[in-house]
Design a protein around this motif. Structure first.
Motif, PDB file in Angstrom:
ATOM      1  N   TRP A 217     145.563  48.472  30.588  1.00 16.28           N
ATOM      2  CA  TRP A 217     144.753  49.523  31.195  1.00 16.28           C
ATOM      3  C   TRP A 217     144.203  49.051  32.534  1.00 16.28           C
ATOM      4  O   TRP A 217     143.696  47.932  32.651  1.00 16.28           O
ATOM      5  CB  TRP A 217     143.601  49.897  30.265  1.00 16.28           C
ATOM      6  CG  TRP A 217     142.705  50.979  30.785  1.00 16.28           C
ATOM      7  CD1 TRP A 217     142.850  52.321  30.620  1.00 16.28           C
ATOM      8  CD2 TRP A 217     141.491  50.813  31.551  1.00 16.28           C
ATOM      9  NE1 TRP A 217     141.829  53.010  31.219  1.00 16.28           N
ATOM     10  CE2 TRP A 217     140.977  52.103  31.810  1.00 16.28           C
ATOM     11  CE3 TRP A 217     140.805  49.710  32.053  1.00 16.28           C
ATOM     12  CZ2 TRP A 217     139.798  52.310  32.537  1.00 16.28           C
ATOM     13  CZ3 TRP A 217     139.640  49.907  32.770  1.00 16.28           C
ATOM     14  CH2 TRP A 217     139.145  51.196  33.009  1.00 16.28           C
ATOM     15  N   GLN A 218     144.299  49.923  33.543  1.00 16.58           N
ATOM     16  CA  GLN A 218     143.732  49.641  34.859  1.00 16.58           C
ATOM     17  C   GLN A 218     142.890  50.833  35.301  1.00 16.58           C
ATOM     18  O   GLN A 218     143.300  51.980  35.126  1.00 16.58           O
ATOM     19  CB  GLN A 218     144.844  49.378  35.888  1.00 16.58           C
ATOM     20  CG  GLN A 218     145.738  48.183  35.547  1.00 16.58           C
ATOM     21  CD  GLN A 218     144.980  46.865  35.562  1.00 16.58           C
ATOM     22  OE1 GLN A 218     144.098  46.653  36.403  1.00 16.58           O
ATOM     23  NE2 GLN A 218     145.330  45.975  34.635  1.00 16.58           N
ATOM     24  N   ARG A 219     141.739  50.556  35.880  1.00 17.44           N
ATOM     25  CA  ARG A 219     140.825  51.640  36.279  1.00 17.44           C
ATOM     26  C   ARG A 219     141.489  52.612  37.235  1.00 17.44           C
ATOM     27  O   ARG A 219     141.235  53.830  37.164  1.00 17.44           O
ATOM     28  CB  ARG A 219     139.575  51.027  36.924  1.00 17.44           C
ATOM     29  CG  ARG A 219     138.523  52.042  37.381  1.00 17.44           C
ATOM     30  CD  ARG A 219     137.978  52.819  36.199  1.00 17.44           C
ATOM     31  NE  ARG A 219     136.896  53.721  36.574  1.00 17.44           N
ATOM     32  CZ  ARG A 219     137.071  54.916  37.139  1.00 17.44           C
ATOM     33  NH1 ARG A 219     138.298  55.328  37.419  1.00 17.44           N
ATOM     34  NH2 ARG A 219     136.050  55.686  37.441  1.00 17.44           N
ATOM     35  N   GLU A 220     142.373  52.118  38.106  1.00 18.46           N
ATOM     36  CA  GLU A 220     143.020  53.003  39.078  1.00 18.46           C
ATOM     37  C   GLU A 220     144.031  53.959  38.430  1.00 18.46           C
ATOM     38  O   GLU A 220     144.476  54.918  39.068  1.00 18.46           O
ATOM     39  CB  GLU A 220     143.703  52.194  40.176  1.00 18.46           C
ATOM     40  CG  GLU A 220     144.695  51.159  39.696  1.00 18.46           C
ATOM     41  CD  GLU A 220     144.079  49.785  39.512  1.00 18.46           C
ATOM     42  OE1 GLU A 220     144.829  48.794  39.636  1.00 18.46           O
ATOM     43  OE2 GLU A 220     142.858  49.705  39.251  1.00 18.46           O
ATOM     44  N   VAL A 222     143.236  55.874  35.964  1.00 16.81           N
ATOM     45  CA  VAL A 222     142.457  56.970  35.386  1.00 16.81           C
ATOM     46  C   VAL A 222     142.449  58.175  36.330  1.00 16.81           C
ATOM     47  O   VAL A 222     142.097  58.054  37.507  1.00 16.81           O
ATOM     48  CB  VAL A 222     141.009  56.516  35.114  1.00 16.81           C
ATOM     49  CG1 VAL A 222     140.176  57.685  34.565  1.00 16.81           C
ATOM     50  CG2 VAL A 222     140.992  55.346  34.143  1.00 16.81           C
ATOM     51  N   THR A 224     140.354  61.117  36.946  1.00 20.05           N
ATOM     52  CA  THR A 224     138.975  61.414  36.566  1.00 20.05           C
ATOM     53  C   THR A 224     138.728  62.916  36.418  1.00 20.05           C
ATOM     54  O   THR A 224     139.536  63.752  36.833  1.00 20.05           O
ATOM     55  CB  THR A 224     137.995  60.866  37.608  1.00 20.05           C
ATOM     56  OG1 THR A 224     138.160  61.607  38.833  1.00 20.05           O
ATOM     57  CG2 THR A 224     138.222  59.384  37.866  1.00 20.05           C
ATOM     58  N   VAL A 265     135.463  57.731  30.806  1.00 14.54           N
ATOM     59  CA  VAL A 265     135.353  56.653  31.791  1.00 14.54           C
ATOM     60  C   VAL A 265     134.414  57.025  32.932  1.00 14.54           C
ATOM     61  O   VAL A 265     133.517  56.251  33.295  1.00 14.54           O
ATOM     62  CB  VAL A 265     136.746  56.278  32.326  1.00 14.54           C
ATOM     63  CG1 VAL A 265     136.638  55.213  33.420  1.00 14.54           C
ATOM     64  CG2 VAL A 265     137.640  55.785  31.192  1.00 14.54           C
ATOM     65  N   SER A 266     134.598  58.197  33.507  1.00 13.13           N
ATOM     66  CA  SER A 266     133.821  58.559  34.694  1.00 13.13           C
ATOM     67  C   SER A 266     132.474  59.198  34.373  1.00 13.13           C
ATOM     68  O   SER A 266     131.564  59.175  35.204  1.00 13.13           O
ATOM     69  CB  SER A 266     134.638  59.514  35.582  1.00 13.13           C
ATOM     70  OG  SER A 266     134.804  60.775  34.963  1.00 13.13           O
ATOM     71  N   GLY A 329     134.411  49.333  30.230  1.00 10.26           N
ATOM     72  CA  GLY A 329     135.519  48.422  30.437  1.00 10.26           C
ATOM     73  C   GLY A 329     136.356  48.265  29.186  1.00 10.26           C
ATOM     74  O   GLY A 329     136.016  48.772  28.114  1.00 10.26           O
TER      75      GLY A 329
END
Length: 342
Positions: A217-220, A222, A224, A265-266, A329
């Motif tokens: 998983w990578q935040r980028e 997502v 949103t 997440v957001s 996270g």
């Protein structure tokens, strides 16, 4: 494997909800139980399944009687909604019997019995599920484009579409769930919305959560809630509706109250969480992001009576953490999403 451990510490009575409800130290009362029937799944969705999953031995899965016993304890302490999950619950051979068994809890406080499915086998199960007492279905649908769908799941879309049609024909209310991953299926936001609206189906877009294999998983990746709304507004009018305890923020699209966004997440919704989860082996997870569970099933098999199991259940719920909002996270644990239940 199920392993017996020492009984959980018994809290003082004032730690409990005076009404006997399952409440936590943050003031959240639990109304909903996600009950996993199996860890097995016939799909290989990248955000959920490893390439080569290792299945639990079937002997470790809760039996029908054990599922009913733990469900009855939960209902006795305020759980009103049970959702059957997996893996894919329709892979369990006795799934119809389990749905029928749980009907006995209607007079004890159960108000709604639901299921989350990938719908591939729903064509043959929709009407029998309805006849057995199921109230509604959540169906995973990450694309309406056949090629995109197959790239995401490793399976063809035709049986899923047939399953959705069968559920509607059987009179089962259907809600669609779409997990969005940047670069994979965000271009399906508008086609999915328009497909669902044309059929009067509820649709929930879900932000890609850090629950799969560690490091993937990578935040980028997502997409949103803000991204989703911006895309919808390129073609539709969008109006936010008041939030409740549900995980989704609902939006009226062109006058239809059909679309929601689960923005874990957001914009985490932990403050209103009213859910707990039992894995197919009876391990209790009070939060989807919890690093460890409570071996309720193991204690049951070790011989604990209902009073002792109730104390373990209430104690675990009382000590539920604040949630993802407090510790955002990825979470690293042996149990992945397909094992904990959606």
């Amino acid at each position: 494997m199920l392993t017996a451990t020492a009984p959980a510490e018994i809290p003082t009575p004032r730690s409990y909800d005076a009404r006997g409800m399952l409440s936590d130290q943050h003031g959240r009362v639990k109304r909903k139980l996600r009950l996993s029937l199996t860890d097995r799944c016939n799909f290989r969705c990248s955000y959920c399944m490893p390439t080569h999953p290792v299945w639990l031995p079937k002997a470790t899965l809760l039996t029908r009687a054990e599922l009913l016993r733990l469900s009855r304890l939960a209902v006795a302490h305020g759980i009103t909604n049970i959702r059957l999950t997996g893996g894919e619950p329709l892979l369990r051979a006795d799934v119809l019997d389990i749905v029928h068994d749980l009907q006995s809890l209607r007079d004890e406080g159960l108000e709604r019995l639901s299921m989350t499915s990938n719908a591939e086998r729903l064509g043959m199960f929709a009407r029998p599920l309805r006849d057995a007492g199921l109230d509604d279905l959540n169906i995973s649908l990450d694309a309406v484009d056949a090629d995109v769908f197959k790239a995401l799941t490793g399976r063809g879309i035709a049986p899923v579409m047939a399953g959705i049609d069968a559920a509607r024909a059987a009179g089962l209310p259907v809600k669609l769930n779409t997990v969005l991953i940047r670069g994979r299926n965000e271009h399906q936001i508008l086609p999915l919305t328009e497909w669902a609206l044309a059929r009067g189906l509820a649709l929930r877009f879900i932000e890609y959560m850090p629950l799969d294999q560690p490091g993937r998983w990578q935040r980028e990746d997502v997409v949103t809630e803000a991204d989703i709304l911006a895309t919808l507004r390129t073609r539709h009018t969008v109006e936010a509706l008041p939030r409740g305890s549900e995980p989704a923020t609902r939006y009226r699209i062109d006058g239809q109250d059909r679309v929601g966004v689960i923005a874990t997440v957001s914009n985490p919704f932990c403050g209103t969480c009213d859910r707990i989860r039992l894995t197919a082996t009876g391990e209790l997870f009070t939060c989807l992001f919890a690093k460890t569970g409570t071996p309720l099933g193991a204690r049951m098999r070790a011989g604990d009576d209902d009073a002792a199991l109730t104390e373990i259940l209430r104690n675990a719920v009382w000590h539920k953490q604040a949630g993802y909002a407090a510790q955002p996270g990825p979470v690293e644990r042996p149990v992945l999403m397909y094992g904990i239940g959606g």
